[in-house]
Design an enzyme around this catalytic site. Structure first.
Site, PDB file in Angstrom:
ATOM      1  N   ASP A   1      18.956  14.920   1.849  1.00 39.18           N
ATOM      2  CA  ASP A   1      17.597  15.997   1.689  1.00 39.18           C
ATOM      3  C   ASP A   1      17.366  16.766   2.877  1.00 39.18           C
ATOM      4  O   ASP A   1      17.385  16.299   3.928  1.00 39.18           O
ATOM      5  CB  ASP A   1      16.475  15.299   1.112  1.00 39.18           C
ATOM      6  CG  ASP A   1      16.693  14.301  -0.097  1.00 39.18           C
ATOM      7  OD1 ASP A   1      17.498  14.693  -0.622  1.00 39.18           O
ATOM      8  OD2 ASP A   1      16.182  13.176   0.168  1.00 39.18           O
TER       9      ASP A   1
ATOM     10  N   ASP B   1       7.723  16.136   6.867  1.00 34.51           N
ATOM     11  CA  ASP B   1       8.622  14.651   6.638  1.00 34.51           C
ATOM     12  C   ASP B   1       8.911  14.146   8.062  1.00 34.51           C
ATOM     13  O   ASP B   1       8.626  12.964   8.360  1.00 34.51           O
ATOM     14  CB  ASP B   1      10.053  15.025   6.128  1.00 34.51           C
ATOM     15  CG  ASP B   1       9.769  15.443   4.656  1.00 34.51           C
ATOM     16  OD1 ASP B   1       9.126  14.674   3.865  1.00 34.51           O
ATOM     17  OD2 ASP B   1      10.768  16.284   4.095  1.00 34.51           O
TER      18      ASP B   1
ATOM     19  N   GLU C   1      12.562   6.127   4.764  1.00 31.76           N
ATOM     20  CA  GLU C   1      13.484   7.163   3.920  1.00 31.76           C
ATOM     21  C   GLU C   1      14.279   7.966   4.862  1.00 31.76           C
ATOM     22  O   GLU C   1      15.199   8.698   4.651  1.00 31.76           O
ATOM     23  CB  GLU C   1      12.802   8.049   2.861  1.00 31.76           C
ATOM     24  CG  GLU C   1      13.626   9.033   2.211  1.00 31.76           C
ATOM     25  CD  GLU C   1      12.798   9.683   1.134  1.00 31.76           C
ATOM     26  OE1 GLU C   1      11.810   9.331   0.415  1.00 31.76           O
ATOM     27  OE2 GLU C   1      13.212  10.921   0.682  1.00 31.76           O
ATOM     28  N   GLU C   2      13.349   8.492   6.009  1.00 28.49           N
ATOM     29  CA  GLU C   2      13.969   9.563   6.869  1.00 28.49           C
ATOM     30  C   GLU C   2      14.919   8.998   7.830  1.00 28.49           C
ATOM     31  O   GLU C   2      15.409   9.748   8.678  1.00 28.49           O
ATOM     32  CB  GLU C   2      12.742  10.184   7.490  1.00 28.49           C
ATOM     33  CG  GLU C   2      11.653  10.689   6.578  1.00 28.49           C
ATOM     34  CD  GLU C   2      12.505  11.882   5.427  1.00 28.49           C
ATOM     35  OE1 GLU C   2      13.410  12.373   5.728  1.00 28.49           O
ATOM     36  OE2 GLU C   2      11.723  11.977   4.422  1.00 28.49           O
TER      37      GLU C   2
ATOM     38  N   ASP D   1       8.176   5.392   2.648  1.00 25.25           N
ATOM     39  CA  ASP D   1       8.605   6.683   2.410  1.00 25.25           C
ATOM     40  C   ASP D   1       7.443   7.508   3.104  1.00 25.25           C
ATOM     41  O   ASP D   1       6.446   7.560   2.464  1.00 25.25           O
ATOM     42  CB  ASP D   1       8.727   7.066   1.081  1.00 25.25           C
ATOM     43  CG  ASP D   1       9.031   8.439   0.719  1.00 25.25           C
ATOM     44  OD1 ASP D   1       9.113   9.236   1.541  1.00 25.25           O
ATOM     45  OD2 ASP D   1       9.429   8.918  -0.257  1.00 25.25           O
TER      46      ASP D   1
ATOM     47  N   GLU E   1      10.434   3.230  -2.834  1.00 24.49           N
ATOM     48  CA  GLU E   1       9.907   4.119  -4.072  1.00 24.49           C
ATOM     49  C   GLU E   1       9.399   3.011  -5.049  1.00 24.49           C
ATOM     50  O   GLU E   1       8.230   2.684  -5.758  1.00 24.49           O
ATOM     51  CB  GLU E   1      10.522   5.169  -4.431  1.00 24.49           C
ATOM     52  CG  GLU E   1      10.456   6.302  -3.078  1.00 24.49           C
ATOM     53  CD  GLU E   1      11.422   7.255  -3.365  1.00 24.49           C
ATOM     54  OE1 GLU E   1      10.962   8.418  -2.660  1.00 24.49           O
ATOM     55  OE2 GLU E   1      12.497   7.416  -3.744  1.00 24.49           O
TER      56      GLU E   1
ATOM     57  N   LEU F   1       6.428  10.485   3.558  1.00 23.01           N
ATOM     58  CA  LEU F   1       5.897  11.653   2.837  1.00 23.01           C
ATOM     59  C   LEU F   1       6.490  11.793   1.751  1.00 23.01           C
ATOM     60  O   LEU F   1       7.662  12.621   1.763  1.00 23.01           O
ATOM     61  CB  LEU F   1       5.752  12.937   3.886  1.00 23.01           C
ATOM     62  CG  LEU F   1       4.699  13.785   2.961  1.00 23.01           C
ATOM     63  CD1 LEU F   1       3.407  13.375   3.096  1.00 23.01           C
ATOM     64  CD2 LEU F   1       4.811  15.125   4.259  1.00 23.01           C
ATOM     65  N   ASP F   2       6.317  11.390   0.608  1.00 22.45           N
ATOM     66  CA  ASP F   2       6.986  11.455  -0.820  1.00 22.45           C
ATOM     67  C   ASP F   2       6.556  12.728  -1.382  1.00 22.45           C
ATOM     68  O   ASP F   2       5.465  13.052  -1.471  1.00 22.45           O
ATOM     69  CB  ASP F   2       6.914  10.115  -1.725  1.00 22.45           C
ATOM     70  CG  ASP F   2       7.686  10.086  -2.661  1.00 22.45           C
ATOM     71  OD1 ASP F   2       8.836   9.889  -2.618  1.00 22.45           O
ATOM     72  OD2 ASP F   2       7.116  10.304  -3.968  1.00 22.45           O
TER      73      ASP F   2
HETATM   74  P1  AHM Z   1      11.659  12.768  -2.222  1.00 21.06           P
HETATM   75  O1  AHM Z   1      11.412  11.276  -1.477  1.00 21.06           O
HETATM   76  O2  AHM Z   1      12.790  13.481  -1.556  1.00 21.06           O
HETATM   77  O3  AHM Z   1      10.143  13.378  -2.178  1.00 21.06           O
HETATM   78  O4  AHM Z   1      11.976  12.335  -3.621  1.00 21.06           O
HETATM   79  C1  AHM Z   1      11.339  11.705  -4.505  1.00 21.06           C
HETATM   80  C2  AHM Z   1      10.305  12.720  -5.462  1.00 21.06           C
HETATM   81  C3  AHM Z   1       9.499  11.682  -6.285  1.00 21.06           C
HETATM   82  O5  AHM Z   1       8.230  11.789  -5.581  1.00 21.06           O
HETATM   83  C4  AHM Z   1       9.343  12.588  -7.508  1.00 21.06           C
HETATM   84  O6  AHM Z   1       8.905  11.699  -8.582  1.00 21.06           O
HETATM   85  C5  AHM Z   1      10.784  12.906  -7.798  1.00 21.06           C
HETATM   86  O7  AHM Z   1      11.424  12.946  -6.382  1.00 21.06           O
HETATM   87  C6  AHM Z   1      10.867  14.357  -8.069  1.00 21.06           C
HETATM   88  O8  AHM Z   1      12.359  14.596  -8.387  1.00 21.06           O
HETATM   89  P2  AHM Z   1      12.385  15.992  -9.111  1.00 21.06           P
HETATM   90  O9  AHM Z   1      12.085  17.238  -8.217  1.00 21.06           O
HETATM   91  O10 AHM Z   1      13.818  15.846  -9.394  1.00 21.06           O
HETATM   92  O11 AHM Z   1      11.651  16.017 -10.777  1.00 21.06           O
HETATM   93 MG    MG Z   2      10.655   9.784  -1.524  1.00 13.94          MG
END
Ligand code: AHM
Ligand code: MG
Length: 319
Positions: A47, A53, A76-77, A97, A259, A99-100
């Site tokens: 990502d 982040d 996560e990072e 994680d 998560e 900043l989710d």
């Molecule tokens: P991230 O860790 O890259 O932010 O991805 C996790 C997030 C969750 O918070 C959320 O429920 C989901 O990805 C949303 O995904 P999408 O954009 O595919 O609906």
């Molecule tokens: Mg996340």
């Protein structure tokens, strides 16, 4: 009397709460401090990393490392686990994680931090095996939501779910609710998922969502796209949150260690159900998974019993 483990855990929790406060402040000031936008790198799962982040990850790594209470950190990072040098290591391992909800950062919609804490089993040098354990081994799970208010929600396994709200004038989290539970009758009829993926879902998920939408009183759809906010609302109002596997992502999108597991433990402690649905040939309780890589993914189906049982019955019916 407090044991040395309790004392060390108190120091760890203080470090986690400090990191959450610092992240909340960064989110609040992001527009003014020019912290929106991309950092120019990609993370372990490919990502694009946002500036926030990267900043929040630095905050968590520095705060946890300096607390002297941690032996292994998984973020996560970071592609690799961080093994803390034994001279500065403590007895805990934290998967987080920082900043989710990355897609919501730049438009000022709620994001959150998710974390799970294990007590290490190794002596001497810690290893990543200290964290390749079932979710049942977590001793603390929590999330912090950076929303209209900053709220920290924590469970100390088998001791219920507790909510703390940040009082910005004091700079402290104030304990506001003990033993948080899902509404007894299942609560509001709400389903929460990214329905844009529906053409790739398996028949049971498709049938469940069709069921939720059918009849004269269909469920309401609510989806922030930040897991912390969507799960927080699901616990408080009722309903179901799903990020299932699909034809393109056989293991779903969300990561097990930082998560799936922490959210599953909080949901179960609040009286809900946390499942992967039919995963690898079996109806899989989420906390029973045993990860073998730090960024492993799993399907996530969380919510009150009324709604998650409906999805599991569709799996039994349709496979
Ligand atoms: P991230 O860790 O890259 O932010 O991805 C996790 C997030 C969750 O918070 C959320 O429920 C989901 O990805 C949303 O995904 P999408 O954009 O595919 O609906
Ligand atoms: Mg996340």
């Amino acid at each position: 009397m407090l044991t040395s483990k309790d004392q060390e855990l108190a120091v760890l929790l203080s470090a986690l709460s400090l990191a959450c406060k610092a992240t909340a402040r960064a989110c609040n000031k992001a527009g003014i401090a020019l912290l929106f936008g991309l950092a120019g790198e990609t993370n372990a799962t490919g990502d694009d990393q946002k500036k926030l982040d990267v900043l929040s990850n630095d905050i968590f790594i520095n705060t946890l490392t300096n607390s002297g209470t941690c032996a292994v950190l998984v973020s996560e990072e970071n592609e690799e686990p961080i093994i803390i040098d034994p001279a500065h290591a403590g007895r805990f391992c934290v998967a987080f994680d920082p900043l989710d909800g990355s897609s919501n950062i730049d438009c000022n919609v709620s994001t959150g931090t998710i974390f799970g804490v294990y007590e290490r089993i190794s002596t001497g040098f810690a290893t990543v095996d200290d964290i390749f354990r079932t979710g049942n081994d977590l001793i603390v799970a929590g999330y912090c939501m950076y929303g209209a208010a900053t709220e920290l929600v924590i469970t100390f396994k088998n001791q219920g779910v507790h909510r703390f709200t940040l009082d910005p004038s004091l700079g402290e989290f104030i304990h506001t609710h003990s033993n948080v539970t899902f509404p007894e009758d299942g609560g509001k009829k709400i389903y929460s998922c990214n329905e844009g993926n529906s053409s790739n879902w398996d028949p049971a998920i498709k049938a469940s969502v069709e069921y939720f939408k059918a009849g004269s009183k269909p469920y309401a759809a609510r989806y922030v796209g930040s897991m912390v906010s969507d799960v927080h609302r699901t616990i408080l109002y009722g309903g179901i949150y799903l990020y299932p596997a699909d034809a393109k992502s056989k293991n779903g999108k969300l990561r097990v260690l930082y998560e799936g597991f922490p959210m599953a433990m909080i949901v179960e402690q609040a009286g809900g159900v946390a499942s992967c649905g039919l995963f690898k040939g079996t109806i899989q309780r989420l906390l029973d998974l045993v990860p073998t890589s730090i960024h492993e993914k799993c399907p996530v189906i969380l919510g009150g019993e009324r709604d998650v049982k409906l999805v599991l019955s569709k799996y039994k019916e349709l496979g």
